[in-house]
Write an enzyme that holds these catalytic residues in place. Structure first.
Site, short mmCIF file in Angstrom:
data_model
loop_
_atom_site.label_atom_id
_atom_site.label_comp_id
_atom_site.label_asym_id
_atom_site.label_seq_id
_atom_site.Cartn_x
_atom_site.Cartn_y
_atom_site.Cartn_z
N GLU A 236 0.82 -1.21 0.00
CA GLU A 236 0.00 0.00 0.00
C GLU A 236 0.85 1.26 0.00
O GLU A 236 0.54 2.23 -0.67
CB GLU A 236 -0.94 0.01 1.21
CG GLU A 236 -2.06 -1.02 1.15
CD GLU A 236 -2.97 -0.84 -0.06
OE1 GLU A 236 -2.96 0.24 -0.67
OE2 GLU A 236 -3.70 -1.78 -0.39
N GLN B 12 0.39 6.94 -5.17
CA GLN B 12 0.76 7.78 -6.32
C GLN B 12 1.68 7.06 -7.30
O GLN B 12 2.48 7.69 -8.00
CB GLN B 12 1.45 9.06 -5.84
CG GLN B 12 0.62 9.86 -4.85
CD GLN B 12 -0.63 10.42 -5.47
OE1 GLN B 12 -0.57 11.36 -6.25
NE2 GLN B 12 -1.76 9.83 -5.15
N THR B 13 1.61 5.73 -7.32
CA THR B 13 2.52 4.95 -8.16
C THR B 13 1.75 3.79 -8.78
O THR B 13 0.94 3.15 -8.12
CB THR B 13 3.69 4.39 -7.30
OG1 THR B 13 4.25 5.46 -6.53
CG2 THR B 13 4.76 3.77 -8.18
N LEU C 277 11.71 5.02 -6.97
CA LEU C 277 10.27 5.02 -6.69
C LEU C 277 9.74 6.42 -6.40
O LEU C 277 8.56 6.70 -6.59
CB LEU C 277 9.95 4.10 -5.50
CG LEU C 277 9.45 2.68 -5.80
CD1 LEU C 277 8.99 2.01 -4.52
CD2 LEU C 277 8.30 2.70 -6.81
N GLY C 278 10.63 7.28 -5.88
CA GLY C 278 10.20 8.64 -5.56
C GLY C 278 9.48 8.75 -4.23
O GLY C 278 9.24 7.74 -3.55
N TYR C 279 9.13 9.98 -3.86
CA TYR C 279 8.50 10.25 -2.57
C TYR C 279 9.22 9.45 -1.48
O TYR C 279 8.65 8.58 -0.81
CB TYR C 279 7.02 9.89 -2.59
CG TYR C 279 6.16 10.87 -3.37
CD1 TYR C 279 6.54 12.20 -3.52
CD2 TYR C 279 4.96 10.47 -3.93
CE1 TYR C 279 5.75 13.09 -4.23
CE2 TYR C 279 4.17 11.37 -4.64
CZ TYR C 279 4.57 12.68 -4.78
OH TYR C 279 3.79 13.55 -5.48
N TYR D 121 -6.36 6.69 4.15
CA TYR D 121 -6.53 5.67 3.12
C TYR D 121 -5.83 4.36 3.53
O TYR D 121 -6.45 3.29 3.54
CB TYR D 121 -5.98 6.12 1.74
CG TYR D 121 -5.75 4.90 0.88
CD1 TYR D 121 -6.85 4.21 0.37
CD2 TYR D 121 -4.47 4.35 0.72
CE1 TYR D 121 -6.67 3.02 -0.33
CE2 TYR D 121 -4.30 3.17 0.02
CZ TYR D 121 -5.40 2.51 -0.50
OH TYR D 121 -5.23 1.33 -1.16
N ASP E 179 -9.16 5.88 -1.85
CA ASP E 179 -8.04 6.36 -2.66
C ASP E 179 -8.62 7.02 -3.91
O ASP E 179 -9.83 7.22 -4.02
CB ASP E 179 -7.13 5.18 -3.03
CG ASP E 179 -7.82 4.24 -4.00
OD1 ASP E 179 -9.06 4.21 -4.02
OD2 ASP E 179 -7.12 3.53 -4.74
N THR F 153 6.98 17.20 -9.26
CA THR F 153 5.57 17.53 -9.26
C THR F 153 5.34 19.04 -9.30
O THR F 153 4.44 19.52 -9.97
CB THR F 153 4.89 16.96 -7.99
OG1 THR F 153 5.25 15.59 -7.88
CG2 THR F 153 3.39 17.08 -8.08
#
Length: 372
Positions: A42, A47-48, A85-87, A125, A143, A320
């Site tokens: 999760e 956002q992926t 993966l980012g974030y 979420y 979500d 972003t």
DNA sequence: CAGACGTGGAG
DNA sequence: TCTCCAAGTCT
């Protein structure tokens, strides 16, 4: 928005779950209901897209099979597992939460939304997803898919980009979610949202729940969900310094907070900080900028460099909310560089492979490598 | 609350 | 090249 009768709700549950049992996706993290597996997937999926997550999830479970392994993992290995993966705060929060479970809670998982919300990186979420899928609590997991699916089914026109709107959807879904299979219900909604009821190029006519889809029946899918759009990324010019010594390069370690926290990059200087020193920044020449850059690097970092630029050294990278326009500069110097005032180190190309590096650094490195 | 926070894919 | 999207959370 419209309302559903008890009969319609039961028919919807039956139709949706029958479809999910038949056509639900077979994903690596769905092979059991282990909270660790549900949780890691999760977080990665925030956002992926599913296809992006797949190889990361498999490798992550190979490297960190249990929550205990994750809690005790070295920082470098954790970030390497997340590289690309980012974030990245997701990865750091993941380990924080693992330590909360192992150290503060004797390895026991909270089993309710309320308990799960106390863990780092878990919001409404993810708490709903874990509680319903792993522990069978009849709570919604709202979500982007759930927003879109229910906005269309019930023609809900509340703006989903506003935090307040979540409560409305949670209330609505709470009256529809079945008490006996809440996890399957939530996952079925997500599968629906990523197949027949996508944001673009949807196929409502062939959806298993088309008869319940009011937006489809009215031919107005394109009007749902209502979402205000975000401003485009702000363009920010930088100078990137390529300071080479044999097979080593001088890299700076970014601050522990903010964008790309703790990551290594070639030293980056925002051009705006140079323009601030000018009387008429609108008419600055390339030559003036290089002079100012040389001065600033000397003053801030104690590095006396001779900087030169060449055509074809522009690198761009879009986040972003920011678009970086980087002009790479080559550096020469006399004697030995004193790094006392520089927040970074010499790293070899072998280090580049070992460390997790952000995409923008990889772009700069590829450019430098290709030009020799 | 509005904005920060990454990256890759699709049109 | 640009815009929007993809299983959000934190401040």
């Amino acid at each position: 928005m419209i309302h559903w009768s008890t009969e319609k709700i039961e028919a919807f549950q039956q139709t949706l779950l029958a479809w999910y049992d038949k056509d639900g996706r077979d994903l690596p993290w769905r092979r059991d209901h282990d909270p660790y597996h549900v949780w890691v997937s999760e977080i990665m999926l925030q956002q992926t897209q599913v296809n992006t997550v797949m190889p990361y999830y498999t490798r992550f479970m190979d490297w960190f099979p249990t929550v205990n392994d994750l809690a005790n993992a070295p920082e470098e290995k954790l970030m390497k597992a997340w590289e690309g993966l980012g974030y990245y705060s997701r990865a750091r929060n993941l380990q924080k939460a693992a330590r909360q479970i192992v150290d503060d809670n004797h390895g026991q998982w909270p089993t309710t939304v309320a308990g799960l919300l106390d863990l780092a990186g878990i919001g409404p979420y993810t708490a709903g997803a874990i509680a319903s899928i792993a522990f069978g609590e009849p709570v919604p997991a709202v979500d982007g898919n759930a927003f879109r699916v229910f906005a269309r089914l019930l023609e809900i026109d509340a703006d989903i980009s506003k935090p307040q709107t979540r409560q409305l959807f949670e209330q609505v879904i709470s009256t529809i979610i079945p008490a006996d299979r809440p996890g399957d219900f939530n996952q079925a909604i997500m599968d629906l949202g990523s197949s027949y009821m996508t944001a673009k190029n949807w196929d409502s006519a062939n959806s298993p729940v088309s008869a319940f889809d009011q937006a489809f029946l009215d031919g107005v899918e394109d009007q749902y969900p209502v979402k205000t759009k975000k401003p485009r990324p702000k363009r920010i010019p930088y100078f990137g310094l390529v300071i080479q010594d044999g097979d080593r390069y001088l890299l700076e370690k970014r601050p522990s907070t903010g964008l790309l926290a703790n990551f290594w990059t070639f030293p980056l200087i925002k051009q705006e900080t140079l323009l601030a020193r000018l009387d008429e920044p609108e008419t600055v020449t390339e030559e003036q900028l290089v002079t100012l850059l040389t001065q600033k690097v000397a003053e801030d970092y104690g590095l006396n460099l001779k900087l030169t630029t060449r055509p074809g050294k522009q690198v761009t990278h879009t986040f972003t909310h920011q678009k970086w326009l980087i002009t790479l500069m080559d550096a020469e110097w006399q004697g030995t560089l004193d790094l006392s005032y520089f927040p970074g180190e010499w790293l070899s190309t072998a280090d580049f492979e070992r460390l997790a590096l952000p995409k923008v650094q990889d772009k700069m490195w590829q450019r430098v490598k290709s030009e020799g």
